[in-house]
Design a protein around this motif. Structure first.
Motif, PDB file in Angstrom:
ATOM      1  N   ALA A 205     -19.216  28.806  21.451  1.00  0.00           N
ATOM      2  CA  ALA A 205     -20.333  28.834  20.497  1.00  0.00           C
ATOM      3  C   ALA A 205     -21.504  29.647  21.035  1.00  0.00           C
ATOM      4  CB  ALA A 205     -20.782  27.409  20.177  1.00  0.00           C
ATOM      5  N   ARG A 206     -21.855  29.407  22.288  1.00  0.00           N
ATOM      6  CA  ARG A 206     -22.970  30.150  22.876  1.00  0.00           C
ATOM      7  C   ARG A 206     -22.607  31.626  23.049  1.00  0.00           C
ATOM      8  NH1 ARG A 206     -27.594  32.100  22.844  1.00  0.00           N
ATOM      9  NH2 ARG A 206     -28.524  32.650  24.867  1.00  0.00           N
ATOM     10  N   GLY A 207     -21.365  31.895  23.426  1.00  0.00           N
ATOM     11  CA  GLY A 207     -20.924  33.276  23.566  1.00  0.00           C
ATOM     12  C   GLY A 207     -20.998  34.029  22.250  1.00  0.00           C
ATOM     13  N   ALA A 208     -20.631  33.343  21.167  1.00  0.00           N
ATOM     14  CA  ALA A 208     -20.715  33.965  19.844  1.00  0.00           C
ATOM     15  C   ALA A 208     -22.162  34.306  19.496  1.00  0.00           C
ATOM     16  CB  ALA A 208     -20.130  33.024  18.798  1.00  0.00           C
ATOM     17  N   GLU A 209     -23.090  33.451  19.907  1.00  0.00           N
ATOM     18  CA  GLU A 209     -24.507  33.737  19.667  1.00  0.00           C
ATOM     19  C   GLU A 209     -24.965  34.941  20.490  1.00  0.00           C
ATOM     20  OE1 GLU A 209     -25.884  29.074  18.854  1.00  0.00           O
ATOM     21  OE2 GLU A 209     -26.430  30.107  20.712  1.00  0.00           O
ATOM     22  N   ILE A 210     -24.502  35.026  21.718  1.00  0.00           N
ATOM     23  CA  ILE A 210     -24.920  36.122  22.600  1.00  0.00           C
ATOM     24  C   ILE A 210     -24.442  37.471  22.086  1.00  0.00           C
ATOM     25  CG2 ILE A 210     -24.643  37.127  24.906  1.00  0.00           C
ATOM     26  CD1 ILE A 210     -24.498  34.235  25.994  1.00  0.00           C
ATOM     27  N   CYS A 211     -23.156  37.539  21.672  1.00  0.00           N
ATOM     28  CA  CYS A 211     -22.623  38.833  21.222  1.00  0.00           C
ATOM     29  C   CYS A 211     -22.946  39.098  19.745  1.00  0.00           C
ATOM     30  CB  CYS A 211     -21.124  38.920  21.465  1.00  0.00           C
ATOM     31  SG  CYS A 211     -20.097  37.906  20.380  1.00  0.00           S
ATOM     32  N   PRO A 214     -19.023  35.709  15.974  1.00  0.00           N
ATOM     33  CA  PRO A 214     -17.972  34.801  16.445  1.00  0.00           C
ATOM     34  C   PRO A 214     -16.564  35.347  16.246  1.00  0.00           C
ATOM     35  CG  PRO A 214     -19.584  33.637  15.083  1.00  0.00           C
ATOM     36  CD  PRO A 214     -19.869  35.092  14.931  1.00  0.00           C
ATOM     37  N   LEU A 215     -16.378  36.246  15.284  1.00  0.00           N
ATOM     38  CA  LEU A 215     -15.038  36.749  14.996  1.00  0.00           C
ATOM     39  C   LEU A 215     -14.515  37.670  16.098  1.00  0.00           C
ATOM     40  CD1 LEU A 215     -15.321  37.437  11.158  1.00  0.00           C
ATOM     41  CD2 LEU A 215     -14.458  35.405  12.335  1.00  0.00           C
ATOM     42  N   TRP A 216     -15.419  38.309  16.831  1.00  0.00           N
ATOM     43  CA  TRP A 216     -14.964  39.131  17.954  1.00  0.00           C
ATOM     44  C   TRP A 216     -14.230  38.265  18.976  1.00  0.00           C
ATOM     45  CZ3 TRP A 216     -19.983  42.430  19.190  1.00  0.00           C
ATOM     46  CH2 TRP A 216     -20.247  43.269  18.076  1.00  0.00           C
ATOM     47  N   LEU A 217     -14.832  37.121  19.312  1.00  0.00           N
ATOM     48  CA  LEU A 217     -14.214  36.224  20.291  1.00  0.00           C
ATOM     49  C   LEU A 217     -12.976  35.558  19.709  1.00  0.00           C
ATOM     50  CD1 LEU A 217     -14.137  34.791  22.988  1.00  0.00           C
ATOM     51  CD2 LEU A 217     -15.862  33.171  22.131  1.00  0.00           C
ATOM     52  N   LEU A 273     -14.658  28.905  15.653  1.00  0.00           N
ATOM     53  CA  LEU A 273     -15.404  30.171  15.631  1.00  0.00           C
ATOM     54  C   LEU A 273     -15.459  30.760  14.225  1.00  0.00           C
ATOM     55  CD1 LEU A 273     -14.024  31.677  18.952  1.00  0.00           C
ATOM     56  CD2 LEU A 273     -16.442  31.210  18.473  1.00  0.00           C
ATOM     57  N   ARG A 274     -14.378  30.626  13.469  1.00  0.00           N
ATOM     58  CA  ARG A 274     -14.370  31.137  12.095  1.00  0.00           C
ATOM     59  C   ARG A 274     -15.329  30.324  11.213  1.00  0.00           C
ATOM     60  NH1 ARG A 274     -10.976  35.169  11.456  1.00  0.00           N
ATOM     61  NH2 ARG A 274      -9.171  35.422  12.838  1.00  0.00           N
ATOM     62  N   ARG A 275     -15.388  29.019  11.466  1.00  0.00           N
ATOM     63  CA  ARG A 275     -16.372  28.196  10.726  1.00  0.00           C
ATOM     64  C   ARG A 275     -17.788  28.642  11.062  1.00  0.00           C
ATOM     65  NH1 ARG A 275     -13.189  23.662  12.128  1.00  0.00           N
ATOM     66  NH2 ARG A 275     -14.725  23.125  13.741  1.00  0.00           N
ATOM     67  N   SER A 283     -18.434  37.886   7.292  1.00  0.00           N
ATOM     68  CA  SER A 283     -17.167  37.914   6.577  1.00  0.00           C
ATOM     69  C   SER A 283     -16.025  37.507   7.485  1.00  0.00           C
ATOM     70  CB  SER A 283     -16.912  39.326   6.029  1.00  0.00           C
ATOM     71  OG  SER A 283     -15.616  39.420   5.483  1.00  0.00           O
ATOM     72  N   ASN A 284     -15.126  36.688   6.949  1.00  0.00           N
ATOM     73  CA  ASN A 284     -13.983  36.200   7.712  1.00  0.00           C
ATOM     74  C   ASN A 284     -12.900  37.277   7.779  1.00  0.00           C
ATOM     75  OD1 ASN A 284     -12.456  34.414   9.176  1.00  0.00           O
ATOM     76  ND2 ASN A 284     -11.604  33.392   7.385  1.00  0.00           N
TER      77      ASN A 284
END
Length: 297
Positions: A205-211, A214-217, A273-275, A283-284
């Motif tokens: 979750a934190r990594g998704a915020e940093i980059c 979330p879909l990249w991860l 991460l998708r949620r 976009s998913n």
């Protein structure tokens, strides 16, 4: 909290060391084991990150590298660290075709991130950014101290138990030898207790915020899991107690896989991460395809 957990872990590992020492050499063996454990605790606190990197075959990426892929990789890690408000970590690469990565270090000022050549070759630049953001989240959450110390001491206990099994039979007898065999699984149990699976969801979750996506991860995790099943990581296979440090389980199922597994289901992580992406209005859709040119081409 991370430091307190590490002290508890060091005490537990010391107790196991002393128990094995007693089975092998009685009171004298226990005293020797205590001295060894005390020295290892000091060493693990200050140097376990260097040992982990060396045991995993990691090579530091120099600032002035002429390799365009590694240069771009190092620059991207620096940008992500800035976005997270962290000091720039040292950057390492591990020469193995299995895609994977981990972070280590006792604090953010002494942190390092490592990626395999398989990860850099298989993933898009965006996906690599998602993985590195996840690892920087571990650094920011101060998970790396406990993870690194656990890897060093659990591996040492496993080796000590094997040594005791073959050389301590005169003292311990058959039942003692069987008891000694139990200590390696006990070390694995300590790994599982010390390294909560929830830390991976938190780092995701934190990594998704940093980059920022979330879909990249999410896409990276799916590729890494497929690659980890198809490719062997010889460094992780030789040191299964260090498997928990990687973003995805690097073991290919040769027995130690289940014993030392501390990773939650990749499908569950991807779903979370998708949620998160949906809540952010992203976009998913899958991460961008690999480019036909450039470092990640």
């Amino acid at each position: 909290m991370g430091t307190a957990k590490t002290f508890i872990l060091l005490a537990a590992m010391t107790a196991i060391f002393m128990a094995i020492g007693f089975l092998v050499g009685g009171t004298v063996g226990m005293a020797i084991a205590f001295v060894v454990a005390a020295g290892m605790n000091v060493f693990a606190w200050w140097n376990s990150d260097k040992m982990v990197l060396r045991m995993q075959g990691a090579q530091e990426v120099p600032e002035g590298t002429s390799n365009p892929m590694l240069r771009a990789f190092r620059q991207d890690v620096a940008k992500l660290a800035d976005a997270a408000g962290l000091p720039q970590p040292k950057v390492y690469v591990i020469d193995t075709p299995q895609p994977n990565a981990f972070a280590t270090g006792r604090d953010p000022k002494n942190a390092a991130v490592a990626a395999t050549t398989g990860l850099l070759n298989m993933l898009t630049r965006e996906e690599v950014a998602g993985v590195m953001a996840h690892e920087l989240a571990h650094v920011q959450n101060r998970d790396t101290l406990t993870m690194t110390v656990t890897a060093t001491l659990a591996g040492a206990i496993g080796m000590l138990a094997n040594f005791a099994l073959f050389f301590g039979r005169e003292r311990a007898g058959l039942l003692g030898s069987i008891a000694i065999m139990i200590f390696a699984p006990m070390a694995a149990g300590l790994v599982q207790m010390a390294i909560s699976r929830s830390r991976e969801y938190e780092a995701d979750a934190r990594g998704a915020e940093i980059c920022g996506n979330p879909l990249w991860l999410a896409s990276a995790l799916e590729k890494i899991e497929r690659g980890a099943r198809a490719q062997i990581n010889p460094y992780a296979e030789r040191n299964p107690a260090m498997a928990h440090m990687y973003i995805s389980n690097p073991l290919n199922g040769r027995g130690a896989d289940n014993l030392f597994s501390t990773h939650p289901s990749t499908a569950n992580r991807v779903e979370a991460l998708r949620r998160m992406a949906g809540e952010m209005g992203i976009s998913n859709a899958p991460a961008p395809a690999a480019r036909s040119a450039g470092p990640w081409g």
